[in-house]
Motif scaffolding. Structure first.
Motif, PDB file in Angstrom:
ATOM      1  N   GLY A   1      47.206  12.678  30.186  1.00 48.19           N
ATOM      2  CA  GLY A   1      48.077  12.022  29.835  1.00 48.19           C
ATOM      3  C   GLY A   1      48.124  10.555  30.010  1.00 48.19           C
TER       4      GLY A   1
ATOM      5  N   ILE B   1      60.315  19.080  32.064  1.00 47.94           N
ATOM      6  CA  ILE B   1      59.020  18.820  31.384  1.00 47.94           C
ATOM      7  C   ILE B   1      59.146  19.171  29.821  1.00 47.94           C
TER       8      ILE B   1
ATOM      9  N   HIS C   1      53.835  15.750  31.573  1.00 41.72           N
ATOM     10  CA  HIS C   1      53.525  15.762  32.757  1.00 41.72           C
ATOM     11  C   HIS C   1      53.184  14.311  33.553  1.00 41.72           C
ATOM     12  N   THR C   2      52.549  13.445  33.008  1.00 40.33           N
ATOM     13  CA  THR C   2      52.285  12.132  33.370  1.00 40.33           C
ATOM     14  C   THR C   2      53.461  11.665  33.861  1.00 40.33           C
TER      15      THR C   2
ATOM     16  N   VAL D   1      47.770  10.565  21.885  1.00 46.37           N
ATOM     17  CA  VAL D   1      48.478  10.923  23.018  1.00 46.37           C
ATOM     18  C   VAL D   1      49.363  12.165  23.113  1.00 46.37           C
TER      19      VAL D   1
ATOM     20  N   GLN E   1      57.579  11.618  40.662  1.00 45.65           N
ATOM     21  CA  GLN E   1      57.703  12.386  41.986  1.00 45.65           C
ATOM     22  C   GLN E   1      56.484  11.617  42.952  1.00 45.65           C
ATOM     23  N   GLY E   2      55.515  10.967  42.002  1.00 46.97           N
ATOM     24  CA  GLY E   2      54.735  10.092  42.985  1.00 46.97           C
ATOM     25  C   GLY E   2      55.493   8.822  43.482  1.00 46.97           C
TER      26      GLY E   2
ATOM     27  N   VAL F   1      56.568  12.708  34.524  1.00 46.15           N
ATOM     28  CA  VAL F   1      57.384  13.480  35.695  1.00 46.15           C
ATOM     29  C   VAL F   1      56.619  13.051  36.929  1.00 46.15           C
ATOM     30  N   ALA F   2      55.335  13.136  36.869  1.00 45.60           N
ATOM     31  CA  ALA F   2      54.616  12.680  37.789  1.00 45.60           C
ATOM     32  C   ALA F   2      54.778  11.356  38.429  1.00 45.60           C
ATOM     33  N   VAL F   3      54.946  10.428  37.397  1.00 44.68           N
ATOM     34  CA  VAL F   3      55.243   8.922  37.901  1.00 44.68           C
ATOM     35  C   VAL F   3      56.473   8.905  38.641  1.00 44.68           C
TER      36      VAL F   3
ATOM     37  N   ALA G   1      45.048   8.923  28.205  1.00 45.72           N
ATOM     38  CA  ALA G   1      45.218   8.804  27.006  1.00 45.72           C
ATOM     39  C   ALA G   1      46.079   7.795  26.542  1.00 45.72           C
TER      40      ALA G   1
ATOM     41  N   GLU H   1      51.047  16.671  27.452  1.00 46.72           N
ATOM     42  CA  GLU H   1      50.431  16.065  28.824  1.00 46.72           C
ATOM     43  C   GLU H   1      51.166  14.829  29.114  1.00 46.72           C
ATOM     44  N   LEU H   2      51.691  13.928  28.220  1.00 47.81           N
ATOM     45  CA  LEU H   2      52.376  12.751  28.769  1.00 47.81           C
ATOM     46  C   LEU H   2      53.492  13.062  29.329  1.00 47.81           C
TER      47      LEU H   2
ATOM     48  N   LEU I   1      53.265  18.704  41.350  1.00 41.99           N
ATOM     49  CA  LEU I   1      53.438  19.502  39.995  1.00 41.99           C
ATOM     50  C   LEU I   1      52.447  20.915  40.340  1.00 41.99           C
TER      51      LEU I   1
ATOM     52  N   GLN J   1      49.601  11.188  42.836  1.00 41.66           N
ATOM     53  CA  GLN J   1      50.623  11.830  43.666  1.00 41.66           C
ATOM     54  C   GLN J   1      51.357  12.875  43.356  1.00 41.66           C
ATOM     55  N   GLY J   2      52.106  12.539  42.093  1.00 41.72           N
ATOM     56  CA  GLY J   2      52.854  13.394  41.491  1.00 41.72           C
ATOM     57  C   GLY J   2      52.363  14.578  40.964  1.00 41.72           C
TER      58      GLY J   2
ATOM     59  N   ALA K   1      46.700  17.940  33.467  1.00 42.43           N
ATOM     60  CA  ALA K   1      47.492  17.365  32.152  1.00 42.43           C
ATOM     61  C   ALA K   1      48.063  16.041  32.485  1.00 42.43           C
ATOM     62  N   ALA K   2      48.701  15.940  33.655  1.00 43.68           N
ATOM     63  CA  ALA K   2      49.267  14.511  34.138  1.00 43.68           C
ATOM     64  C   ALA K   2      48.182  13.401  34.146  1.00 43.68           C
TER      65      ALA K   2
ATOM     66  N   PHE L   1      60.826  22.133  37.197  1.00 45.32           N
ATOM     67  CA  PHE L   1      60.241  21.190  36.768  1.00 45.32           C
ATOM     68  C   PHE L   1      59.799  21.632  35.220  1.00 45.32           C
ATOM     69  N   ASP L   2      59.845  23.097  34.658  1.00 46.84           N
ATOM     70  CA  ASP L   2      59.259  23.290  33.587  1.00 46.84           C
ATOM     71  C   ASP L   2      60.667  22.970  32.505  1.00 46.84           C
TER      72      ASP L   2
ATOM     73  N   ALA M   1      51.001   6.882  41.554  1.00 48.95           N
ATOM     74  CA  ALA M   1      52.038   7.677  41.555  1.00 48.95           C
ATOM     75  C   ALA M   1      51.812   8.937  40.789  1.00 48.95           C
TER      76      ALA M   1
END
Lengths: 191, 191
Positions: free
Chosen positions: B176, A121, A148-149, A141, A155-156, A151-153, B179, A145-146, B160, B155-156, B172-173, A117-118, B152
């Motif tokens: 982001g 990101i 992370h957002t 923005v 994964q989620g 990557v989370a989208v 923002a 941080e974005l 992380l 959840q993501g 952070a996610a 993940f690092d 997502a």
């Protein structure tokens, strides 16, 4: 395939399907079609085989994020990476590992997952920093941080696809993120 | 607590910590501190106990999304809901269920999980539709797709946080996403 490859391929598939805790050495031998002696010739046991397999899986899965650093404008690359085909219902080979309690408690395995993940990101942050510099995204923005957002989208999105047994909710999540990126980046004169 | 509550509380915690497949009836009885007879007095077995527990957990966890439909402007509600405290490293009591192969293959259990997400996405879609109507978000973004995106992100974010054993990447996610929502919704005259 060599015997070693048969073993790591079988373990990679079982980690994806069942996770680490639920996979027995017998499961791996049966799937690989090799004898117990072969496994202990190459690996000290299930743990070492899983660590080596996960190392290879993380390398292979994170490889695709090179798209974020390649040709095209930053937003073209971001769009290309976000819309890569992803098997939502099967889940992410790396992300799913974080839900296995035995993996999370194992410094070596969770370290490989975190390192994957690092790397992703880091590449996201570089692309988003470029996009901000080029005026494709607003300076308000924070690129890291974005990163992370986004990557989370992804994964989620896998979580939603698995909940519904359907790719559609994941695709909707990705399209929503792209539309929001476009809206945030649209030209905006001083007012 | 009644015996029934002791059993559902123990099962809820074990589902969260270990998942369904890795939890044995013996684990539940030990955690609940009740005898085997009590369990079979209230439930036909592990599966029925897990289904009833999951039903209660989904109700409790999705309850908080009522914030999206309450007081304040749509964006105030969206901000309030996105920034609720969430135990990233422990993971989502509902989302984690999607990574348990036995849960995904069980129509009753995965149906409860999917239904929980459906309710949350419905409330998100309503709040985002209002935000769009009020000009807090641009009409170019589909509220239902963006609802999937924001579910997502949460959840993501859990994925992380679990990968790093740290709340920070999840926070952070979320920041982001906020923002990006702010940037997309900033006033934009015709140009």
């Amino acid at each position: 395939m060599t015997t070693r490859e048969k073993l790591t391929t079988a373990m990679a598939d079982l980690l994806w399907e069942r996770g680490y805790a639920a996979t027995s050495p017998r499961d791996v031998l049966d799937r690989a079609g090799v004898g117990q002696g072969s496994m202990y010739h190459h690996f000290s046991g299930k743990h070492e085989l899983a660590v080596e397999t996960l190392r290879e899986t993380v390398t292979r899965v994170t490889e695709r994020s090179i798209l974020l650093t390649g040709e095209g404008t930053p937003m073209e690359r971001i769009r290309a990476y976000l819309t890569l085909p992803r098997p939502g219902v099967r889940g992410c080979r790396i992300g799913r590992m974080t839900q296995d309690p035995q993996v999370v408690e194992d410094a070596e395995m969770i370290g490989l997952v975190a390192g994957g993940f690092d790397l992703i990101i880091e590449r996201w942050t570089a692309a988003l920093t470029e996009a901000t510099r080029d005026g494709e995204l607003p300076a308000s923005v924070d690129p890291n941080e974005l990163a992370h957002t986004l990557v989370a989208v992804i994964q989620g999105g896998y979580v939603l696809a698995r909940a519904h047994g359907d790719q559609a909710p994941m695709d909707a999540a990705i399209r929503g993120a792209l539309a929001l990126l476009d809206a945030a980046g649209a030209p905006r004169p001083e007012i």
